[in-house]
Scaffold this motif. Structure first.
Motif, PDB file in Angstrom:
ATOM      1  N   PRO A   1       0.911  -1.201  -0.050  1.00  0.00           N
ATOM      2  CA  PRO A   1      -0.001  -0.001   0.045  1.00  0.00           C
ATOM      3  C   PRO A   1       0.910   1.180  -0.076  1.00  0.00           C
ATOM      4  O   PRO A   1       1.799   1.347   0.318  1.00  0.00           O
ATOM      5  N   ILE A   2       0.441   2.409  -0.117  1.00  0.00           N
ATOM      6  CA  ILE A   2       1.176   3.783  -0.139  1.00  0.00           C
ATOM      7  C   ILE A   2       1.767   3.963   0.957  1.00  0.00           C
ATOM      8  O   ILE A   2       2.814   4.316   0.942  1.00  0.00           O
ATOM      9  N   GLU A   3       1.061   3.404   2.189  1.00  0.00           N
ATOM     10  CA  GLU A   3       1.700   3.496   3.533  1.00  0.00           C
ATOM     11  C   GLU A   3       3.032   2.915   3.478  1.00  0.00           C
ATOM     12  O   GLU A   3       4.091   3.476   4.069  1.00  0.00           O
ATOM     13  N   TYR A   4       3.148   1.817   3.078  1.00  0.00           N
ATOM     14  CA  TYR A   4       4.325   0.830   3.076  1.00  0.00           C
ATOM     15  C   TYR A   4       5.560   1.752   2.041  1.00  0.00           C
ATOM     16  O   TYR A   4       6.562   1.951   2.587  1.00  0.00           O
TER      17      TYR A   4
ATOM     18  N   ALA B   1       3.219   2.001  -9.503  1.00  0.00           N
ATOM     19  CA  ALA B   1       1.948   1.850 -10.274  1.00  0.00           C
ATOM     20  C   ALA B   1       1.127   3.290 -10.483  1.00  0.00           C
ATOM     21  O   ALA B   1       1.243   3.939  -9.417  1.00  0.00           O
ATOM     22  N   ALA B   2       0.242   3.500 -11.381  1.00  0.00           N
ATOM     23  CA  ALA B   2      -0.611   4.639 -11.442  1.00  0.00           C
ATOM     24  C   ALA B   2      -1.457   4.884  -9.975  1.00  0.00           C
ATOM     25  O   ALA B   2      -2.072   3.592  -9.710  1.00  0.00           O
ATOM     26  N   THR B   3      -1.599   5.979  -9.613  1.00  0.00           N
ATOM     27  CA  THR B   3      -2.414   6.189  -8.206  1.00  0.00           C
ATOM     28  C   THR B   3      -3.230   7.263  -8.343  1.00  0.00           C
ATOM     29  O   THR B   3      -3.340   7.923  -9.465  1.00  0.00           O
ATOM     30  N   THR B   4      -3.806   7.743  -7.310  1.00  0.00           N
ATOM     31  CA  THR B   4      -4.450   8.874  -7.132  1.00  0.00           C
ATOM     32  C   THR B   4      -4.158  10.136  -6.972  1.00  0.00           C
ATOM     33  O   THR B   4      -2.767  10.214  -6.651  1.00  0.00           O
ATOM     34  N   VAL B   5      -4.875  11.305  -7.158  1.00  0.00           N
ATOM     35  CA  VAL B   5      -4.127  12.558  -6.839  1.00  0.00           C
ATOM     36  C   VAL B   5      -3.596  12.669  -5.310  1.00  0.00           C
ATOM     37  O   VAL B   5      -2.487  12.998  -4.958  1.00  0.00           O
ATOM     38  N   GLU B   6      -4.482  12.033  -4.565  1.00  0.00           N
ATOM     39  CA  GLU B   6      -4.313  12.177  -3.165  1.00  0.00           C
ATOM     40  C   GLU B   6      -2.897  11.437  -2.758  1.00  0.00           C
ATOM     41  O   GLU B   6      -1.971  11.959  -2.069  1.00  0.00           O
ATOM     42  N   ASN B   7      -2.725  10.352  -3.405  1.00  0.00           N
ATOM     43  CA  ASN B   7      -1.651   9.399  -3.240  1.00  0.00           C
ATOM     44  C   ASN B   7      -0.333  10.169  -3.655  1.00  0.00           C
ATOM     45  O   ASN B   7       0.734  10.169  -3.208  1.00  0.00           O
ATOM     46  N   TYR B   8      -0.440  10.872  -4.797  1.00  0.00           N
ATOM     47  CA  TYR B   8       0.543  11.461  -5.542  1.00  0.00           C
ATOM     48  C   TYR B   8       1.069  12.718  -4.659  1.00  0.00           C
ATOM     49  O   TYR B   8       2.406  13.067  -4.387  1.00  0.00           O
TER      50      TYR B   8
END
Length: 470
Positions: free
Chosen positions: A149-152, A178-185
């Protein structure tokens, strides 16, 4: 309908426009008047659009090819001098939920050894990389919302930046996930990443969906539009790339340039880097199963034309390619290379298992051997990360690069980071060659004040001080 400024993938990467471009290129590949006009524009060093570049890619007139290669080499020197930036990939996890048919990490591959690094294992990997002399990493991980996950990813970035071993430090972490969300970016931006890298693999939608049969990566539009979301989130350095060999190279080349043009048109900033990987053998992956492989000659031509078409971009070639191929394309536009790479999870500390690598490495030399080789070829190996840490990113970097003023910073910074490497990590022969190179390089700094400051910094590095930058 083709619309360069659209935010819809199938409009800024229009299949119809690419096919018309390829037809135009075929019609004009022997038209000397058109070719000469395009080459004259290229000599202005402001780039070419996808149609113009595609004509040159189709052209096979020997004397025109010589002009293309000579021009690519000159543009590379004018924008980037004789510096070559060095980096290494760091694989965090090969757990993946996608079904990509060209990648051994795909979900159904039961032969591959699955592994995810703990933070302590990351610490050991980073120390091993620092002890080689690396300062810049590109982290890689499969797409798996449970295991990765993004947290990792964020925790891994924090761990990497926190490690200081002897005189070592990782000063820039680029991210290839991998491609992800605006928030994760946004979260990646806040974590202090350098460049966000995402390979398109192929711009041909039908082929894309066929070779990504299952998993979230199957969504062509979501993947192709990822860079727009990253830039919306504030990541202004992004890196493009296709995996040559999956589809017709002329189609991919046109699509790649269209993507660069789209980013420039919408965000005012084109790709910070463009990578040029070719499909390679790996566990359960045979490149001969894909019928669009390209020869070394075509590969060199593509590299030269990317440099001519997108003169400001950093061009990356990895250890997928052999020493011989890498040496050839260094002259034609490549400005960044990996060294002493391991493509398995945990491969820098533990010997790589044959069935755990993402792809076979063709250049197995140590980092010191690569540094030595580059200097003997007349290049300055650079471990510089100054632009990223001085805020020279996005449009600030592009403004300096396009005006060719970035060399005023990059040349002395390259010499200083090379000096650090020579003091802390180099073998005796490499150190001797490097010291002579630095002495010559200092004399080439045109600004007297900058030259004097660089001399002082180099002297301070000899006295044990580190991390100077312009």
């Amino acid at each position: 309908m083709y619309n360069q400024k659209s935010l819809k993938a199938e409009e800024f990467i229009s299949d119809k426009e690419i096919r018309e471009t390829l037809a135009y290129a075929e019609e004009n590949k022997e038209n000397r008047e058109v070719i000469d006009r395009i080459l004259e524009k290229a000599r202005q060093k402001k780039g070419l659009n996808h149609r113009e570049a595609s004509v040159l890619l189709a052209c096979e007139i020997p004397e025109k090819l010589e002009e293309i290669y000579a021009l690519a080499e000159q543009i590379k020197k004018d924008y980037y001098g004789n510096r070559i930036v060095l980096f290494a990939p760091l694989y965090l996890s090969n757990y993946c939920v996608n079904g990509c048919v060209y990648c051994p990490y795909h979900l159904k591959n039961s032969n591959i050894a699955r592994k995810k690094l703990t933070q302590e294992e990351i610490r050991r990997e980073v120390i091993a990389l620092q002890d080689m002399g690396h300062k810049r990493l590109a982290i890689e991980a499969g797409e798996d919302p449970v295991n990765n996950p993004i947290e990792y990813i964020l925790e891994c970035i924090d761990t990497i930046y926190s490690i200081k071993h002897k005189n070592g430090a990782i000063r820039r972490v680029n991210v290839n996930i991998a491609a992800t969300t605006v928030e994760n970016y946004r979260r990646l931006k806040e974590a202090g990443i350098g460049t966000y890298i995402l390979f398109q693999e192929t711009y041909h939608k039908e082929t894309y969906e066929r070779i990504h049969p299952t998993g979230p990566k199957h969504d062509y539009a979501y993947h192709t539009e990822a860079m727009d979301r990253a830039m919306e989130a504030g990541i202004d350095d992004v890196g493009l790339g296709v995996l040559f060999g999956l589809e017709m190279y002329r189609y991919e080349f046109a699509g790649l340039l269209m993507h660069a043009e789209h980013l420039e048109a919408v965000h005012g900033v084109g790709p910070h880097t463009i990578s040029v990987p070719r499909i390679k053998r790996a566990e359960g992956i045979d490149p001969s199963d894909f019928d669009n492989g390209i020869s070394d000659d075509i590969f060199a031509k593509i590299c030269a034309l990317i440099r001519i078409s997108v003169p400001y971009t950093g061009m990356i070639i990895s250890t997928r390619e052999s020493k011989e191929v890498r040496e050839r394309v260094l002259h034609l536009g490549v400005s960044q290379i990996s060294g002493a790479s391991r493509t398995s999870v945990g491969g820098y500390v533990e010997p790589e298992e044959e069935n755990s690598q993402q792809f076979d490495v063709s250049d197995n030399r140590t980092l010191d051997e690569v540094v030595n080789w580059l200097m003997k070829l007349g290049y300055i190996p650079s471990f510089c990360t100054a632009c990223y840490r001085e805020g020279r990113t996005g449009d600030r970097f592009m403004a300096l690069c396009k005006s060719m003023q970035i060399l005023n910073c990059c040349h002395p910074n390259a010499l200083m980071t090379l000096k650090e490497y020579l003091e802390d990590y180099a073998g005796e022969e490499t150190r001797e060659i490097g010291m002579e190179l630095i002495a010559r390089g200092l004399e080439e700094i045109p600004n007297p004040r900058a030259k004097q400051t660089a001399y002082e910094y180099i002297h301070d590095i000899s006295r044990g001080m580190r991390d100077f930058r312009f």
